[in-house]
Enzyme design. Structure first.
Site, PDB file in Angstrom:
ATOM      1  N   ASP A 287       3.919   7.073  -1.526  1.00 19.64           N
ATOM      2  CA  ASP A 287       2.511   6.767  -1.785  1.00 19.64           C
ATOM      3  C   ASP A 287       2.276   6.655  -3.288  1.00 19.64           C
ATOM      4  O   ASP A 287       2.937   7.353  -4.073  1.00 19.64           O
ATOM      5  CB  ASP A 287       1.621   7.879  -1.212  1.00 19.64           C
TER       6      ASP A 287
ATOM      7  N   TYR B 219      -8.273  -8.368   1.683  1.00 21.67           N
ATOM      8  CA  TYR B 219      -7.745  -7.470   2.718  1.00 21.67           C
ATOM      9  C   TYR B 219      -7.349  -8.265   3.964  1.00 21.67           C
ATOM     10  O   TYR B 219      -6.213  -8.191   4.426  1.00 21.67           O
ATOM     11  CB  TYR B 219      -8.806  -6.427   3.049  1.00 21.67           C
TER      12      TYR B 219
HETATM   13  P1  NAD Z   1      -6.050   5.204   3.331  1.00 22.51           P
HETATM   14  O1  NAD Z   1      -6.659   4.478   2.186  1.00 22.51           O
HETATM   15  O2  NAD Z   1      -6.431   6.608   3.570  1.00 22.51           O
HETATM   16  O3  NAD Z   1      -4.455   5.141   3.259  1.00 22.51           O
HETATM   17  C1  NAD Z   1      -3.742   4.151   2.590  1.00 22.51           C
HETATM   18  C2  NAD Z   1      -2.643   4.821   1.773  1.00 22.51           C
HETATM   19  O4  NAD Z   1      -1.868   3.818   1.103  1.00 22.51           O
HETATM   20  C3  NAD Z   1      -3.200   5.740   0.689  1.00 22.51           C
HETATM   21  O5  NAD Z   1      -2.523   6.970   0.695  1.00 22.51           O
HETATM   22  C4  NAD Z   1      -2.935   4.965  -0.606  1.00 22.51           C
HETATM   23  O6  NAD Z   1      -2.796   5.793  -1.728  1.00 22.51           O
HETATM   24  C5  NAD Z   1      -1.669   4.213  -0.241  1.00 22.51           C
HETATM   25  N1  NAD Z   1      -1.447   3.004  -1.032  1.00 22.51           N
HETATM   26  C6  NAD Z   1      -2.339   2.027  -1.321  1.00 22.51           C
HETATM   27  N2  NAD Z   1      -1.758   1.077  -2.074  1.00 22.51           N
HETATM   28  C7  NAD Z   1      -0.469   1.457  -2.251  1.00 22.51           C
HETATM   29  C8  NAD Z   1       0.640   0.891  -2.930  1.00 22.51           C
HETATM   30  N3  NAD Z   1       0.547  -0.273  -3.600  1.00 22.51           N
HETATM   31  N4  NAD Z   1       1.826   1.564  -2.911  1.00 22.51           N
HETATM   32  C9  NAD Z   1       1.954   2.745  -2.266  1.00 22.51           C
HETATM   33  N5  NAD Z   1       0.930   3.326  -1.605  1.00 22.51           N
HETATM   34  C10 NAD Z   1      -0.267   2.689  -1.582  1.00 22.51           C
HETATM   35  O7  NAD Z   1      -6.363   4.307   4.618  1.00 22.51           O
HETATM   36  P2  NAD Z   1      -6.012   4.544   6.154  1.00 22.51           P
HETATM   37  O8  NAD Z   1      -7.286   4.441   6.895  1.00 22.51           O
HETATM   38  O9  NAD Z   1      -5.158   5.733   6.332  1.00 22.51           O
HETATM   39  O10 NAD Z   1      -5.176   3.228   6.475  1.00 22.51           O
HETATM   40  C11 NAD Z   1      -3.764   3.231   6.609  1.00 22.51           C
HETATM   41  C12 NAD Z   1      -3.314   1.851   7.061  1.00 22.51           C
HETATM   42  O11 NAD Z   1      -3.883   1.526   8.325  1.00 22.51           O
HETATM   43  C13 NAD Z   1      -3.707   0.733   6.102  1.00 22.51           C
HETATM   44  O12 NAD Z   1      -2.640  -0.185   6.001  1.00 22.51           O
HETATM   45  C14 NAD Z   1      -4.888   0.094   6.781  1.00 22.51           C
HETATM   46  O13 NAD Z   1      -5.003  -1.258   6.448  1.00 22.51           O
HETATM   47  C15 NAD Z   1      -4.536   0.284   8.244  1.00 22.51           C
HETATM   48  N6  NAD Z   1      -5.759   0.269   9.072  1.00 22.51           N
HETATM   49  C16 NAD Z   1      -6.629   1.327   9.050  1.00 22.51           C
HETATM   50  C17 NAD Z   1      -7.780   1.252   9.816  1.00 22.51           C
HETATM   51  C18 NAD Z   1      -8.768   2.389   9.869  1.00 22.51           C
HETATM   52  O14 NAD Z   1      -9.782   2.267  10.531  1.00 22.51           O
HETATM   53  N7  NAD Z   1      -8.563   3.508   9.225  1.00 22.51           N
HETATM   54  C19 NAD Z   1      -8.060   0.116  10.589  1.00 22.51           C
HETATM   55  C20 NAD Z   1      -7.155  -0.936  10.545  1.00 22.51           C
HETATM   56  C21 NAD Z   1      -5.991  -0.852   9.803  1.00 22.51           C
END
Ligand code: NAD
Ligand code: UDP
Length: 313
Positions: free
Chosen positions: A32, A144
Site C-alpha cells: 500500500d 475512475y
Molecule cells: P480504500 O481507498 O479504502 O482502499 C484503497 C487502498 O489502495 C488504500 O489503502 C490506498 O492507500 C491504496 N492505494 C491507492 N493508490 C495506490 C497506489 N498507487 N499504490 C498502492 N496503493 C494504493 O477503498 P476501498 O473501498 O477499500 O476499495 C478497494 C478497492 O475496491 C478499490 O480498487 C476500489 O475501486 C474497489 N471498489 C470498492 C467499492 C466500495 O464500495 N468500497 C466499490 C467498487 C469497487
C-alpha cells in the site's frame, strides 16, 4: 499455506481481506502507498508472523513470488479519486499492467477489484454483466470509471494473449467498519454526521438509489471467486441487490442513531448515477450459491458501533 499479495491491503476492503486470508492460514503480503489507507487499519495484524506490510506504489513495478494476487489498490471514494485524477487513472492502468506482468512472470492467479462504475449511469436495471454501460469518458468520474474499464480490458487481453489466470469482479457499493470517516461516501458521511448531530447532507433530492453490501459478504465473494476453476474469469457482479433511495438511507441512519440531525439538500454532483442494483445471478451460479447474508440494518448497526468508538462526537 498459500502466499498471497493484496495491493491496497491497508484500505477499507483490503484490511478485511488480509485479516480473513490470514485467519484461513495463508501468508499475506500487504502492499500500500497509504494514499487513502493507513497502517492503523492493519496494525492488529502486524503481530502475525505470516503478515508483511510493504509501502509501495503500484504504478511502479514490484517483484515477489506469490501464488495469488488480489489487486485492490485504487482510491475508491469520489472525493479521493477526484483529488488527483491523473494519478487515479495511472493507478488503475499502470497498476494493472504491473500486476498482470508480475502474474505472467510468476504464473500467479490475479483478481481485479473492478466496480459497478463500469456501468456508469445505467440504462438497464438491474445491471447484468453483459451490459456495456453508459459512461461519460470526459467527466469528473471518468478517471475512475474509465481507469477501471481499461484495467478490465488489460486483464482480458493478458488472459487471451498470455494465458494469465485472471478473475474480474465488479463490486457494488460496500460499507462497514474501517471506512475512512472523511472520504465522503454516503454511508460513512451520514453515520458520522448523525453521531455528531450535524446536518445530514443529501445530494440532489435523495431519490437516486444504491444497493449497499456489507464488507464481510464481499470478502466471502472475493475468496470464492479466487477459488473458482480456471474457466471462470468473470466479470462477476458482487453486491447486495437490496436497493434503497438515498433519502431512505438517511432516515434509517437517523432513526438507528437517535440523532437530532436535520436533513439538508445540496446540489447533485455531475454524472451521479440515478440508480444502481446488481443482478447477482452469475455470482450465485459460479460462486457455489454465494449471496449476501447481512442485510442493511444489521450491517449499519455494526458500522455505527465502529464509528461510535472511533470518532469523538
Ligand atoms: P480504500 O481507498 O479504502 O482502499 C484503497 C487502498 O489502495 C488504500 O489503502 C490506498 O492507500 C491504496 N492505494 C491507492 N493508490 C495506490 C497506489 N498507487 N499504490 C498502492 N496503493 C494504493 O477503498 P476501498 O473501498 O477499500 O476499495 C478497494 C478497492 O475496491 C478499490 O480498487 C476500489 O475501486 C474497489 N471498489 C470498492 C467499492 C466500495 O464500495 N468500497 C466499490 C467498487 C469497487
Ligand atoms: N451522497 C449524498 N450525500 C453524501 C454523500 C453521498 O447524498 O453526503 C449520495 C451521492 O450523491 C450518490 C450516493 O449518495 O448519489 C452514493 O454516493 P457514494 O459517494 O457513497 O458512492 P457512489 O456515488 O460512488 O456510488
Amino acid at each position: 499455506m498459500k502466499k498471497i499479495l493484496v495491493t491496497g491491503g491497508a484500505g477499507f476492503i483490503g484490511s478485511h481481506l488480509c485479516e480473513r486470508l490470514l485467519n484461513e492460514g495463508n501468508e499475506v503480503i500487504c502492499l500500500d502507498n497509504y494514499f487513502t489507507g493507513s497502517k492503523s487499519n492493519v496494525i492488529h495484524l502486524l503481530k502475525n508472523p505470516y503478515f508483511e506490510l510493504i509501502r509501495h506504489d503500484i504504478t511502479s513495478s514490484f517483484y515477489i513470488e506469490v501464488d495469488e494476487i488480489y489487486n485492490l489498490a485504487c482510491p475508491a471514494s469520489p472525493i479521493h479519486y477526484q483529488y488527483n485524477p491523473i494519478k487515479t487513472i495511472k493507478t488503475s492502468v499502470m497498476g494493472a499492467i504491473n500486476m498482470l506482468g508480475l502474474a505472467k512472470r510468476i504464473r500467479a492467479k490475479v483478481l481485479q477489484a473492478s466496480t459497478s462504475e463500469v456501468y456508469g449511469d445505467p440504462k438497464i436495471h438491474p445491471q447484468t454483466e453483459d451490459y456495456w454501460g453508459n459512461v461519460n469518458p470526459i467527466g469528473t468520474r471518468s478517471c475512475y470509471d474509465e481507469g477501471k474499464r481499461c484495467a478490465e480490458t488489460l486483464f482480458m487481453d493478458y488472459h487471451i494473449q498470455n494465458n494469465v489466470k485472471i478473475k474480474i469482479i465488479r463490486i457494488f457499493n460496500t460499507y462497514g467498519p474501517r471506512m475512512h470517516p472523511n472520504d465522503g461516501r454516503v454511508v460513512s458521511n451520514f453515520i458520522v454526521q448523525a453521531l455528531k448531530n450535524k446536518d445530514i447532507t443529501i445530494y440532489g433530492d435523495g431519490t437516486q438509489t444504491r444497493s449497499f453490501q456489507y464488507v464481510d459478504d464481499l470478502v466471502e465473494g472475493m475468496i470464492r471467486m479466487m477459488a473458482t476453476d480456471e474457466s471462470v474469469i468473470g466479470p462477476v457482479n458482487i453486491g447486495n441487490p437490496g436497493e434503497f433511495q438515498i433519502i431512505e438511507l438517511a432516515e434509517k441512519i437517523l432513526q438507528m442513531t437517535g440523532s437530532k440531525s436535520k436533513i439538508v439538500f445540496k446540489p447533485l454532483p455531475a454524472d451521479d448515477p440515478i440508480q444502481r442494483q446488481p443482478d447477482i445471478s452469475m455470482a450465485k451460479k459460479v460462486l457455489s450459491n454465494w449471496e449476501p447474508n447481512i442485510q442493511l440494518e444489521e450491517g449499519l448497526e455494526k458500522t455505527i458501533e465502529y464509528f461510535k468508538n472511533t470518532i469523538n462526537p
